[in-house]
Motif scaffolding. Structure first.
Motif, PDB file in Angstrom:
ATOM      1  N   LYS A  19       0.849  -1.191   0.000  1.00  0.00           N
ATOM      2  CA  LYS A  19       0.000   0.000   0.000  1.00  0.00           C
ATOM      3  C   LYS A  19       0.882   1.238   0.000  1.00  0.00           C
ATOM      4  CE  LYS A  19      -3.816  -0.006   2.421  1.00  0.00           C
ATOM      5  NZ  LYS A  19      -4.835   0.069   3.508  1.00  0.00           N
ATOM      6  N   PRO A  20       0.550   2.284  -0.779  1.00  0.00           N
ATOM      7  CA  PRO A  20       1.353   3.510  -0.782  1.00  0.00           C
ATOM      8  C   PRO A  20       1.449   4.107   0.624  1.00  0.00           C
ATOM      9  CG  PRO A  20      -0.186   3.526  -2.610  1.00  0.00           C
ATOM     10  CD  PRO A  20      -0.555   2.355  -1.754  1.00  0.00           C
ATOM     11  N   TYR A  21       2.593   4.716   0.905  1.00  0.00           N
ATOM     12  CA  TYR A  21       2.874   5.236   2.240  1.00  0.00           C
ATOM     13  C   TYR A  21       1.813   6.213   2.736  1.00  0.00           C
ATOM     14  CZ  TYR A  21       4.928   8.480   5.613  1.00  0.00           C
ATOM     15  OH  TYR A  21       5.132   9.311   6.685  1.00  0.00           O
ATOM     16  N   LEU A  22       1.510   7.228   1.952  1.00  0.00           N
ATOM     17  CA  LEU A  22       0.561   8.248   2.407  1.00  0.00           C
ATOM     18  C   LEU A  22      -0.848   7.680   2.561  1.00  0.00           C
ATOM     19  CD1 LEU A  22       1.710  11.417   0.444  1.00  0.00           C
ATOM     20  CD2 LEU A  22       2.017  10.933   2.873  1.00  0.00           C
ATOM     21  N   GLU A  23      -1.205   6.744   1.701  1.00  0.00           N
ATOM     22  CA  GLU A  23      -2.525   6.120   1.813  1.00  0.00           C
ATOM     23  C   GLU A  23      -2.625   5.323   3.115  1.00  0.00           C
ATOM     24  OE1 GLU A  23      -5.055   2.571  -0.382  1.00  0.00           O
ATOM     25  OE2 GLU A  23      -3.678   3.775  -1.592  1.00  0.00           O
ATOM     26  N   SER A  24      -1.556   4.577   3.413  1.00  0.00           N
ATOM     27  CA  SER A  24      -1.546   3.807   4.662  1.00  0.00           C
ATOM     28  C   SER A  24      -1.574   4.729   5.871  1.00  0.00           C
ATOM     29  CB  SER A  24      -0.288   2.932   4.714  1.00  0.00           C
ATOM     30  OG  SER A  24      -0.194   2.247   5.941  1.00  0.00           O
ATOM     31  N   LEU A  25      -0.809   5.804   5.820  1.00  0.00           N
ATOM     32  CA  LEU A  25      -0.762   6.735   6.942  1.00  0.00           C
ATOM     33  C   LEU A  25      -2.106   7.429   7.140  1.00  0.00           C
ATOM     34  CD1 LEU A  25       0.869   8.097   9.149  1.00  0.00           C
ATOM     35  CD2 LEU A  25       1.619   9.791   7.469  1.00  0.00           C
ATOM     36  N   GLU A  26      -2.744   7.798   6.051  1.00  0.00           N
ATOM     37  CA  GLU A  26      -4.034   8.468   6.188  1.00  0.00           C
ATOM     38  C   GLU A  26      -5.076   7.510   6.760  1.00  0.00           C
ATOM     39  OE1 GLU A  26      -6.815  11.717   4.046  1.00  0.00           O
ATOM     40  OE2 GLU A  26      -5.507  10.531   2.748  1.00  0.00           O
ATOM     41  N   ASP A  27      -4.991   6.241   6.372  1.00  0.00           N
ATOM     42  CA  ASP A  27      -5.911   5.253   6.928  1.00  0.00           C
ATOM     43  C   ASP A  27      -5.765   5.182   8.444  1.00  0.00           C
ATOM     44  OD1 ASP A  27      -7.704   3.219   7.242  1.00  0.00           O
ATOM     45  OD2 ASP A  27      -6.443   1.659   6.375  1.00  0.00           O
ATOM     46  N   THR A  28      -4.544   5.434   8.916  1.00  0.00           N
ATOM     47  CA  THR A  28      -4.278   5.391  10.356  1.00  0.00           C
ATOM     48  C   THR A  28      -4.540   6.734  11.017  1.00  0.00           C
ATOM     49  OG1 THR A  28      -2.548   3.773   9.907  1.00  0.00           O
ATOM     50  CG2 THR A  28      -2.561   4.784  12.080  1.00  0.00           C
ATOM     51  N   ALA A  29      -3.910   7.786  10.495  1.00  0.00           N
ATOM     52  CA  ALA A  29      -3.975   9.095  11.139  1.00  0.00           C
ATOM     53  C   ALA A  29      -5.355   9.731  11.035  1.00  0.00           C
ATOM     54  CB  ALA A  29      -2.931  10.024  10.519  1.00  0.00           C
ATOM     55  N   ALA A  30      -6.155   9.295  10.047  1.00  0.00           N
ATOM     56  CA  ALA A  30      -7.498   9.861   9.903  1.00  0.00           C
ATOM     57  C   ALA A  30      -8.400   9.458  11.056  1.00  0.00           C
ATOM     58  CB  ALA A  30      -8.120   9.414   8.586  1.00  0.00           C
ATOM     59  N   LEU A  31      -8.004   8.422  11.758  1.00  0.00           N
ATOM     60  CA  LEU A  31      -8.812   7.938  12.872  1.00  0.00           C
ATOM     61  C   LEU A  31      -8.336   8.592  14.165  1.00  0.00           C
ATOM     62  CD1 LEU A  31      -8.584   4.255  11.735  1.00  0.00           C
ATOM     63  CD2 LEU A  31     -10.658   5.638  11.694  1.00  0.00           C
ATOM     64  N   PRO A  32      -9.182   8.644  15.173  1.00  0.00           N
ATOM     65  CA  PRO A  32      -8.744   9.237  16.438  1.00  0.00           C
ATOM     66  C   PRO A  32      -7.826   8.321  17.234  1.00  0.00           C
ATOM     67  CG  PRO A  32     -10.986   8.423  16.644  1.00  0.00           C
ATOM     68  CD  PRO A  32     -10.611   8.255  15.203  1.00  0.00           C
ATOM     69  N   SER A  33      -7.502   7.162  16.688  1.00  0.00           N
ATOM     70  CA  SER A  33      -6.716   6.182  17.442  1.00  0.00           C
ATOM     71  C   SER A  33      -5.274   6.630  17.642  1.00  0.00           C
ATOM     72  CB  SER A  33      -6.742   4.833  16.723  1.00  0.00           C
ATOM     73  OG  SER A  33      -8.064   4.409  16.512  1.00  0.00           O
ATOM     74  N   VAL A  34      -4.602   7.014  16.569  1.00  0.00           N
ATOM     75  CA  VAL A  34      -3.200   7.424  16.658  1.00  0.00           C
ATOM     76  C   VAL A  34      -3.122   8.855  17.165  1.00  0.00           C
ATOM     77  CG1 VAL A  34      -1.138   7.967  15.316  1.00  0.00           C
ATOM     78  CG2 VAL A  34      -2.367   5.829  14.905  1.00  0.00           C
ATOM     79  N   THR A  35      -2.301   9.077  18.173  1.00  0.00           N
ATOM     80  CA  THR A  35      -2.224  10.402  18.792  1.00  0.00           C
ATOM     81  C   THR A  35      -0.948  11.158  18.438  1.00  0.00           C
ATOM     82  OG1 THR A  35      -1.279   9.421  20.793  1.00  0.00           O
ATOM     83  CG2 THR A  35      -3.670   9.698  20.729  1.00  0.00           C
ATOM     84  N   VAL A  36       0.098  10.433  17.985  1.00  0.00           N
ATOM     85  CA  VAL A  36       1.364  11.038  17.560  1.00  0.00           C
ATOM     86  C   VAL A  36       1.903  10.223  16.397  1.00  0.00           C
ATOM     87  CG1 VAL A  36       3.723  11.685  18.230  1.00  0.00           C
ATOM     88  CG2 VAL A  36       1.910  11.752  19.927  1.00  0.00           C
ATOM     89  N   VAL A  37       2.531  10.897  15.436  1.00  0.00           N
ATOM     90  CA  VAL A  37       3.226  10.205  14.352  1.00  0.00           C
ATOM     91  C   VAL A  37       4.691  10.633  14.379  1.00  0.00           C
ATOM     92  CG1 VAL A  37       3.502   9.953  11.861  1.00  0.00           C
ATOM     93  CG2 VAL A  37       1.212   9.942  12.864  1.00  0.00           C
ATOM     94  N   GLN A  38       5.581   9.643  14.409  1.00  0.00           N
ATOM     95  CA  GLN A  38       7.011   9.932  14.252  1.00  0.00           C
ATOM     96  C   GLN A  38       7.451   9.456  12.877  1.00  0.00           C
ATOM     97  OE1 GLN A  38      11.197   8.014  15.486  1.00  0.00           O
ATOM     98  NE2 GLN A  38       9.935   8.457  17.288  1.00  0.00           N
ATOM     99  N   LEU A  39       8.058  10.357  12.112  1.00  0.00           N
ATOM    100  CA  LEU A  39       8.590  10.006  10.796  1.00  0.00           C
ATOM    101  C   LEU A  39      10.026   9.536  10.975  1.00  0.00           C
ATOM    102  CD1 LEU A  39       8.302   9.918   7.709  1.00  0.00           C
ATOM    103  CD2 LEU A  39       9.130  12.279   7.661  1.00  0.00           C
ATOM    104  N   ARG A  40      10.244   8.254  10.685  1.00  0.00           N
ATOM    105  CA  ARG A  40      11.590   7.684  10.801  1.00  0.00           C
ATOM    106  C   ARG A  40      12.049   7.230   9.423  1.00  0.00           C
ATOM    107  NH1 ARG A  40      12.727   3.114  15.246  1.00  0.00           N
ATOM    108  NH2 ARG A  40      11.735   1.696  13.755  1.00  0.00           N
TER     109      ARG A  40
END
Length: 519
Positions: A19-40
């Motif tokens: 799955k493309p990176y941004l699509e996967s991240l949006e699937d996660t970050a769009a929800l209230p579940s994830v509270t912080v994202v660290q870009l590594r």
């Protein structure tokens, strides 16, 4: 912005399942579940890192999720990230502060108490503690600290505003164990958990994040229960009620136990009215956990082949919310036993830990008592306070067996003065006590189902009352057996003991019980 560290997602594009990176991240970050994202981005050059950081910042801003940049202070400044996460070999915190805008969050990875202390004194906003377990997403330079190693690190943050996030091998299958066990002696707990592969490598990262967040949020309600019967008489009533419950429900008690006493432990379980299954194969553990009422893990004759079964048995028992009784037989006898026990306790949460003074002293590295093989030498100056403190630290019921037995769940402490000297003279009396406690725990668990709390590692029965019931059954039966005309010593005592347990009824236990509730 006050950052909520509850579910801290660390990115790793190499783990994406097509799955493309941004699509996967949006699937996660769009929800209230994830509270912080660290870009590594460990392998990207500066231009690529900047491009990905800009795209990530635009997406996290869209959903109001703070972005932390790993290692690169320059990238964090360029994209106006909420913070930066440093390693022990990166820029010192003081230097990073001079380069970053005021109010930028700075976190740092810590693998030891000393590193936490230095980070605290240097003004870190949060610390990343770990790795807790082995992880495939990062090459570890230090061994995993384990669940139980986090407590001392958290203690260093008492009285500060420094937040703590655990990282390393964390996933939904072990998160409940982590949150239950990662507590300091002063009840300092984690502020969040950092997760990589369990979300990033998932085909449905949004669902994976929701599952983790549900477990984390439910963990805030976890504590040693205070609503159970408190008075001496009420505790005894609860224990005796479980004696009847065992005979009515006949729970299966799965036992991975000492081969020296497996036969008499099985017979003792039958005498109680329960049904024993003595199985050690790792391949069976999931299926057996579904049908068993409780699991007993006894390390008396520990070998590597049974250790694997113990690890998996306890893990699946936690997963299916079945109580686990741990008997650390002869713990101080060898480094192999100590190392193996720490593996067990880093993998699953016990419901009850039962041991003699030498075994419990080895568990907490105390010099007050020692062991000689499987026997205890000496005792504790204040056993009631020892079991209370251990129960709070291990988040479970502690049973200290001896001439007087002490039981605590961290709030209540009970002393039991029943028993006959012949009980301590025969092989395996302590092992049989573990079988008794496990059977009573199975009955207690069945009576207190709470399927609404996914973070509970057992269903929440009164396991202190269960431990008291198991102890009283064996010790009162020993007194009755010793009085029989057909008992002339150790050889005739054991079969008489099993007979008396089989015939023992609650009203007889009540008549002989010497139970004292200690303040």
């Amino acid at each position: 912005m006050d950052v909520d560290y509850s579910l801290y997602l660390v990115t790793d594009r190499s783990l994406l399942p097509g799955k493309p990176y941004l699509e996967s991240l949006e699937d996660t970050a769009a929800l209230p579940s994830v509270t912080v994202v660290q870009l590594r981005e460990k392998h990207a050059d500066t231009a690529e890192f900047l491009r990905i950081a800009q795209e990530t910042k635009a997406l996290t801003d869209k959903y109001n999720v703070p972005l932390i940049i790993n290692d690169r202070v320059d990238i964090a400044c360029a994209v106006k990230a909420r913070g930066v996460h440093l390693g022990q070999s990166d820029l010192p915190i003081a230097v990073a502060r001079t380069l970053l805008p005021a109010g930028t969050i700075i976190g740092i990875s810590c693998n030891s108490v000393e590193e936490v202390r230095r980070a605290r004194d240097a003004g870190a906003d949060y610390v990343g503690l770990g790795a807790v377990w082995d992880t495939q997403t990062k090459t570890l330079t230090n061994p995993p600290v384990g669940v139980r190693g986090l407590g001392a690190m958290l203690h260093e943050l008492d009285g500060t505003n420094v937040r703590a996030v655990a990282i390393g091998g964390i996933k939904s299958s072990n998160l409940a164990r982590l949150l239950r066990g990662a507590v300091s002696e002063t009840n300092h707990r984690l502020d969040g958990v950092a997760v990589v592969s369990d979300i990033v490598a998932s085909l449905d990262p949004g669902s994976a994040a929701r599952r983790l967040r549900t477990i984390f949020d439910a963990s805030k309600k976890i504590d040693i229960p205070t609503s159970f019967a408190s008075s001496q008489e009420e505790i005894l009533d609860g224990a005796l009620a479980l004696s009847d419950a065992i005979r009515k429900s006949r729970p299966i008690v799965h036992q991975i136990t000492n081969v020296v006493v497996a036969n008499q432990s099985a017979n003792m379980t039958l005498a109680l009215g329960a049904s024993p299954i003595m199985a050690t194969a790792p391949e069976e553990m999931s299926d057996l956990s579904k049908i068993s009422g409780a699991l007993l893990v006894n390390i008396g004759t520990l070998v590597n082949s049974t250790l694997d079964g113990m690890l998996k048995g306890g893990f699946f028992a936690n997963s299916f919310k079945k109580p686990v009784v741990l008997d650390p037989v002869g713990l101080g006898a060898s480094s192999f036993r100590k190392g193996s026990l720490h593996k067990l306790l880093d993998t699953w949460q016990p419901t009850v830990i039962k041991g003699n003074a030498g075994e419990l002293a080895a568990l907490v590295n105390s010099q007050e008592a020692t062991g000689r093989g499987v026997d205890s030498v000496g005792g504790f100056m204040n056993p009631a306070e020892v079991v209370r403190a251990m129960a709070n630290k291990e988040r479970c019921v502690i049973v200290l067996s001896g001439k007087t037995d002490y039981v605590s769940d961290g709030h209540r402490v009970v002393a039991i003065d029943n028993g006959h000297p012949l009980l301590g003279a025969i092989t395996g009396s302590g092992c049989m006590l573990g079988s008794c406690i496990a059977a009573f725990c199975a009955a207690a668990n069945a009576s207190a189902i709470d399927e609404q709390n996914p973070s509970q590692l057992t269903r929440g029965g009164d396991f202190l009352a269960a431990a008291v019931g198991g102890i009283l059954t064996l010790t009162v039966a020993s007194e009755l057996a010793a009085k029989r005309d057909d008992v002339h010593g150790m050889g005739t005592f054991l079969p008489a003991l099993i007979d008396e347990v089989s015939n023992l009824r609650p009203e007889v236990i009540r008549q002989f019980a010497k139970v004292t509730r200690l303040e």
